[in-house]
Design a protein around this motif. Sequence first.
Motif: not given
Length: 326
Positions: A153-154, A160-163, A286-287, A315-316
């Motif tokens: 689950v990831t 996210a780093g790119r965004e 979303p931990d 993620y957001t």
Amino acid sequence: MATLEQVAFRAGCSLATASRVLNRNGPASDLMVRKVRRAAAELGYRPAGSSAGRLGHRPVVGVLIPSITNPVFASSLSSIQNRMLVAGHGVLIAQSNYDPAREADAVAALLNDRPTGLILTVCDPSTSKALLAKLPPTVLLNNLPTAQFPAAVTANNRGAGREITTFLIGMGHRRILFLSGNFAASDRARLRYRGYLDAMAENGLTPLDAVQIPFVSGYDQLDLGVAMTSLAPTAIIASNDLLALGVIGALKREGLSVPGDVSVAGFDGIAIGRLIDPPLTTIEMPDASMGATAASLLLDMAENAAPARHLDVAYTLRRGGTVRAI
């Protein structure tokens, strides 16, 4: 109480095969493993001497996390415990302190209680010695799946780093520094840096080498004097929010304001980042959802013989006040 003979009969195998599968002490095909586990779950069978007998007839699962004090892992762990409580399972917890050398011993300690299954967050699944042992049903949490452990689950850390980097570039920043815990201790941080490299390359910008520090201590004493003098970044991306808060403190000690002089962004979306003034710009992971999802996936695999699978949770980007346009 169901017997091993009943499990073997329902699974359509020999008593010896059922015993090997349930005690994990011999070879069996994947199909037979699924059949035996499903039969045991349907009949409510528990091997003699299992952890269910030690903890008041309650089965347990083992969870390995890098740090129990990090709010990210605490959030995931809380969701795992809540989901397991509903399912009638206890939770055994071990931590590695971001030390790859401690992972194997931590997992071995969890296995002493013969858990139904494991949920593991390791430093790097491609090199972790903890994943070399023969393990019960196992779900990787925050780590990408491997050939041996396809259940995971990831969140998309590279994406996210790119965004977040693309967002900073869109705000006019060109000299962006990536500050991280040691990549050997976290493949999540390494993937986030690769996303940074992707965004810089896509925009024709020259990336800066990542500055790496230990994960477990020193955030409150972080010294950015040399980095600020030699690299002169207008923005800093920290590989997690706790480190981002340490960066903000370090910049203030250098007489710099955030975001007036330097913009700062992080990853994770921990609650304290919303409480500072101005609120932290971050990628909210979303931990809690990931923890609950990992627990449900493990139960499905262990109790229902469901196939292992990789689940990706969204993620957001949360725009706070620590990034300004230049």
